[in-house]
Design a protein around this motif. Structure first.
Motif, PDB file in Angstrom:
ATOM      1  N   HIS A 183     -45.305  -0.517  32.168  1.00  0.00           N
ATOM      2  CA  HIS A 183     -44.172  -0.046  31.359  1.00  0.00           C
ATOM      3  C   HIS A 183     -44.121  -0.733  29.996  1.00  0.00           C
ATOM      4  O   HIS A 183     -43.051  -0.825  29.391  1.00  0.00           O
ATOM      5  CB  HIS A 183     -42.866  -0.306  32.115  1.00  0.00           C
ATOM      6  CG  HIS A 183     -42.762   0.413  33.422  1.00  0.00           C
ATOM      7  ND1 HIS A 183     -42.413   1.749  33.517  1.00  0.00           N
ATOM      8  CD2 HIS A 183     -42.987  -0.006  34.696  1.00  0.00           C
ATOM      9  CE1 HIS A 183     -42.407   2.115  34.789  1.00  0.00           C
ATOM     10  NE2 HIS A 183     -42.756   1.072  35.526  1.00  0.00           N
ATOM     11  N   SER A 184     -45.269  -1.184  29.521  1.00  0.00           N
ATOM     12  CA  SER A 184     -45.298  -1.980  28.286  1.00  0.00           C
ATOM     13  C   SER A 184     -44.837  -1.212  27.045  1.00  0.00           C
ATOM     14  O   SER A 184     -44.436  -1.825  26.055  1.00  0.00           O
ATOM     15  CB  SER A 184     -46.704  -2.535  28.049  1.00  0.00           C
ATOM     16  OG  SER A 184     -47.642  -1.484  27.889  1.00  0.00           O
ATOM     17  N   GLU A 185     -44.889   0.109  27.087  1.00  0.00           N
ATOM     18  CA  GLU A 185     -44.475   0.905  25.926  1.00  0.00           C
ATOM     19  C   GLU A 185     -43.004   1.305  25.993  1.00  0.00           C
ATOM     20  O   GLU A 185     -42.498   1.983  25.105  1.00  0.00           O
ATOM     21  CB  GLU A 185     -45.352   2.160  25.809  1.00  0.00           C
ATOM     22  CG  GLU A 185     -46.835   1.866  25.598  1.00  0.00           C
ATOM     23  CD  GLU A 185     -47.089   0.971  24.394  1.00  0.00           C
ATOM     24  OE1 GLU A 185     -46.455   1.204  23.341  1.00  0.00           O
ATOM     25  OE2 GLU A 185     -47.901   0.033  24.507  1.00  0.00           O
ATOM     26  N   GLU A 186     -42.325   0.887  27.046  1.00  0.00           N
ATOM     27  CA  GLU A 186     -40.907   1.214  27.205  1.00  0.00           C
ATOM     28  C   GLU A 186     -40.041   0.003  26.873  1.00  0.00           C
ATOM     29  O   GLU A 186     -40.461  -1.134  27.063  1.00  0.00           O
ATOM     30  CB  GLU A 186     -40.622   1.648  28.653  1.00  0.00           C
ATOM     31  CG  GLU A 186     -41.460   2.825  29.134  1.00  0.00           C
ATOM     32  CD  GLU A 186     -41.279   3.075  30.621  1.00  0.00           C
ATOM     33  OE1 GLU A 186     -40.172   2.794  31.134  1.00  0.00           O
ATOM     34  OE2 GLU A 186     -42.238   3.520  31.268  1.00  0.00           O
ATOM     35  N   ASN A 187     -38.846   0.265  26.397  1.00  0.00           N
ATOM     36  CA  ASN A 187     -37.888  -0.815  26.152  1.00  0.00           C
ATOM     37  C   ASN A 187     -37.025  -0.963  27.405  1.00  0.00           C
ATOM     38  O   ASN A 187     -35.976  -0.328  27.533  1.00  0.00           O
ATOM     39  CB  ASN A 187     -37.017  -0.509  24.943  1.00  0.00           C
ATOM     40  CG  ASN A 187     -35.993  -1.610  24.686  1.00  0.00           C
ATOM     41  OD1 ASN A 187     -36.123  -2.726  25.197  1.00  0.00           O
ATOM     42  ND2 ASN A 187     -34.967  -1.298  23.913  1.00  0.00           N
ATOM     43  N   ARG A 188     -37.475  -1.808  28.321  1.00  0.00           N
ATOM     44  CA  ARG A 188     -36.787  -1.950  29.603  1.00  0.00           C
ATOM     45  C   ARG A 188     -35.850  -3.160  29.647  1.00  0.00           C
ATOM     46  O   ARG A 188     -35.190  -3.401  30.658  1.00  0.00           O
ATOM     47  CB  ARG A 188     -37.813  -2.052  30.735  1.00  0.00           C
ATOM     48  CG  ARG A 188     -38.787  -0.882  30.774  1.00  0.00           C
ATOM     49  CD  ARG A 188     -39.663  -0.948  32.009  1.00  0.00           C
ATOM     50  NE  ARG A 188     -38.935  -0.503  33.188  1.00  0.00           N
ATOM     51  CZ  ARG A 188     -39.098  -1.015  34.405  1.00  0.00           C
ATOM     52  NH1 ARG A 188     -39.925  -2.019  34.581  1.00  0.00           N
ATOM     53  NH2 ARG A 188     -38.425  -0.544  35.428  1.00  0.00           N
ATOM     54  N   GLU A 189     -35.803  -3.905  28.552  1.00  0.00           N
ATOM     55  CA  GLU A 189     -34.970  -5.113  28.557  1.00  0.00           C
ATOM     56  C   GLU A 189     -33.487  -4.816  28.793  1.00  0.00           C
ATOM     57  O   GLU A 189     -32.846  -5.523  29.584  1.00  0.00           O
ATOM     58  CB  GLU A 189     -35.163  -5.889  27.255  1.00  0.00           C
ATOM     59  CG  GLU A 189     -34.476  -7.244  27.266  1.00  0.00           C
ATOM     60  CD  GLU A 189     -34.797  -8.067  26.040  1.00  0.00           C
ATOM     61  OE1 GLU A 189     -33.847  -8.442  25.324  1.00  0.00           O
ATOM     62  OE2 GLU A 189     -35.993  -8.327  25.794  1.00  0.00           O
ATOM     63  N   PRO A 190     -32.908  -3.787  28.141  1.00  0.00           N
ATOM     64  CA  PRO A 190     -31.491  -3.494  28.412  1.00  0.00           C
ATOM     65  C   PRO A 190     -31.225  -3.202  29.889  1.00  0.00           C
ATOM     66  O   PRO A 190     -30.223  -3.661  30.449  1.00  0.00           O
ATOM     67  CB  PRO A 190     -31.218  -2.260  27.542  1.00  0.00           C
ATOM     68  CG  PRO A 190     -32.202  -2.374  26.421  1.00  0.00           C
ATOM     69  CD  PRO A 190     -33.440  -2.926  27.067  1.00  0.00           C
ATOM     70  N   LEU A 191     -32.131  -2.456  30.523  1.00  0.00           N
ATOM     71  CA  LEU A 191     -31.962  -2.138  31.940  1.00  0.00           C
ATOM     72  C   LEU A 191     -32.093  -3.394  32.795  1.00  0.00           C
ATOM     73  O   LEU A 191     -31.362  -3.563  33.787  1.00  0.00           O
ATOM     74  CB  LEU A 191     -32.997  -1.098  32.373  1.00  0.00           C
ATOM     75  CG  LEU A 191     -32.920  -0.628  33.834  1.00  0.00           C
ATOM     76  CD1 LEU A 191     -31.540  -0.046  34.143  1.00  0.00           C
ATOM     77  CD2 LEU A 191     -34.012   0.402  34.118  1.00  0.00           C
ATOM     78  N   LEU A 192     -32.997  -4.277  32.418  1.00  0.00           N
ATOM     79  CA  LEU A 192     -33.146  -5.548  33.131  1.00  0.00           C
ATOM     80  C   LEU A 192     -31.838  -6.330  33.094  1.00  0.00           C
ATOM     81  O   LEU A 192     -31.346  -6.796  34.137  1.00  0.00           O
ATOM     82  CB  LEU A 192     -34.266  -6.375  32.496  1.00  0.00           C
ATOM     83  CG  LEU A 192     -34.315  -7.872  32.858  1.00  0.00           C
ATOM     84  CD1 LEU A 192     -34.538  -8.060  34.348  1.00  0.00           C
ATOM     85  CD2 LEU A 192     -35.400  -8.579  32.061  1.00  0.00           C
ATOM     86  N   LEU A 193     -31.265  -6.477  31.907  1.00  0.00           N
ATOM     87  CA  LEU A 193     -30.030  -7.248  31.763  1.00  0.00           C
ATOM     88  C   LEU A 193     -28.873  -6.589  32.516  1.00  0.00           C
ATOM     89  O   LEU A 193     -28.066  -7.276  33.153  1.00  0.00           O
ATOM     90  CB  LEU A 193     -29.683  -7.411  30.282  1.00  0.00           C
ATOM     91  CG  LEU A 193     -30.694  -8.229  29.462  1.00  0.00           C
ATOM     92  CD1 LEU A 193     -30.277  -8.280  27.997  1.00  0.00           C
ATOM     93  CD2 LEU A 193     -30.838  -9.638  30.023  1.00  0.00           C
ATOM     94  N   GLN A 194     -28.803  -5.261  32.461  1.00  0.00           N
ATOM     95  CA  GLN A 194     -27.749  -4.545  33.195  1.00  0.00           C
ATOM     96  C   GLN A 194     -27.896  -4.760  34.700  1.00  0.00           C
ATOM     97  O   GLN A 194     -26.900  -4.923  35.416  1.00  0.00           O
ATOM     98  CB  GLN A 194     -27.808  -3.054  32.867  1.00  0.00           C
ATOM     99  CG  GLN A 194     -27.369  -2.707  31.451  1.00  0.00           C
ATOM    100  CD  GLN A 194     -27.686  -1.260  31.079  1.00  0.00           C
ATOM    101  OE1 GLN A 194     -27.979  -0.439  31.949  1.00  0.00           O
ATOM    102  NE2 GLN A 194     -27.635  -0.948  29.797  1.00  0.00           N
ATOM    103  N   THR A 195     -29.141  -4.758  35.165  1.00  0.00           N
ATOM    104  CA  THR A 195     -29.403  -4.951  36.595  1.00  0.00           C
ATOM    105  C   THR A 195     -28.961  -6.337  37.049  1.00  0.00           C
ATOM    106  O   THR A 195     -28.268  -6.484  38.070  1.00  0.00           O
ATOM    107  CB  THR A 195     -30.904  -4.763  36.897  1.00  0.00           C
ATOM    108  OG1 THR A 195     -31.297  -3.436  36.537  1.00  0.00           O
ATOM    109  CG2 THR A 195     -31.198  -4.993  38.372  1.00  0.00           C
TER     110      THR A 195
END
Length: 204
Positions: A183-195
């Motif tokens: 998933h390196s091309e996705e911005n998953r940080e917001p979802l990580l923090l929400q989780t």
């Protein structure tokens, strides 16, 4: 008397630990230049000005050298996280930052050092001893943060080990080596923090 070597290798003047560090640095350069699969101990030794037999006394094979490269990176990563744990601020915010840092450092490695990351991913798949040490360090760091949060009444008093495992498991989808790469091309940080925030709210 035995015959002297007609082509003696020059002395490096380096200690064993310095030789190992230098070999790791050269291996990193070669991995970046031509890929980790093409790194050879004989080439590393040649660049260092020592015999490949001398280098084998420090690294039994190419895999051992590549593991040393990955281990150095993980040690640096763990040291940065250790410093975070010691910071004097809200422990719950430190938990969020801990996951954020871990995700960012792995993502940065995937993008800027893909060949080094591949070597690390292979070692992780095989659960090498230094990988186990890293995982143990992760749990110890999170355990300290959880304990601190409970002592400050930011989290309910529960089994520290259980809460630590809940949090680390919740973040695995964002920190597991293969998933970070996929998933390196996705911005998953917001979802990580929400989780992680959602999990923490359930533990307050």
């Amino acid at each position: 008397m035995g015959k002297s070597d007609p082509f003696p290798m020059p002395r490096t003047g380096l200690s064993p630990s310095e030789i190992q560090d230098k070999a790791v640095e050269i291996a990193i350069d070669q991995m970046r230049a031509k890929g980790f699969e093409k790194v050879r101990l004989v080439d590393v030794a040649k660049e260092m000005g020592i015999s490949h037999a001398a280098l084998y006394s420090h690294f039994q094979d190419k895999t051992a050298l590549l593991d040393a490269v990955s281990e150095r990176w993980l040690v640096n990563l763990d040291q940065k996280q250790d410093l975070l744990v010691l910071e004097k601020r809200d422990p719950l915010q430190k938990v969020l930052t801990w996951f954020q840092n871990l995700h960012r450092m792995k993502l940065e490695k995937v993008k800027l050092d893909p060949e080094l990351y591949k070597a690390f991913d292979m070692a992780a798949e095989q659960s090498k001893p230094f990988i186990q040490t890293h995982l143990s360090n992760m749990r110890n760091q999170m355990s300290k943060l959880v304990t601190e949060a409970m002592e400050q009444k930011k989290l309910k008093k529960k089994d520290v080990k259980m809460v630590t495992e809940i949090l680390i498991s919740a973040g695995t989808a964002f920190t597991h080596p293969k998933l970070v790469a996929q998933h390196s091309e996705e911005n998953r940080e917001p979802l990580l923090l929400q989780t992680i925030e959602a999990v923490l709210k359930g533990l307050v």
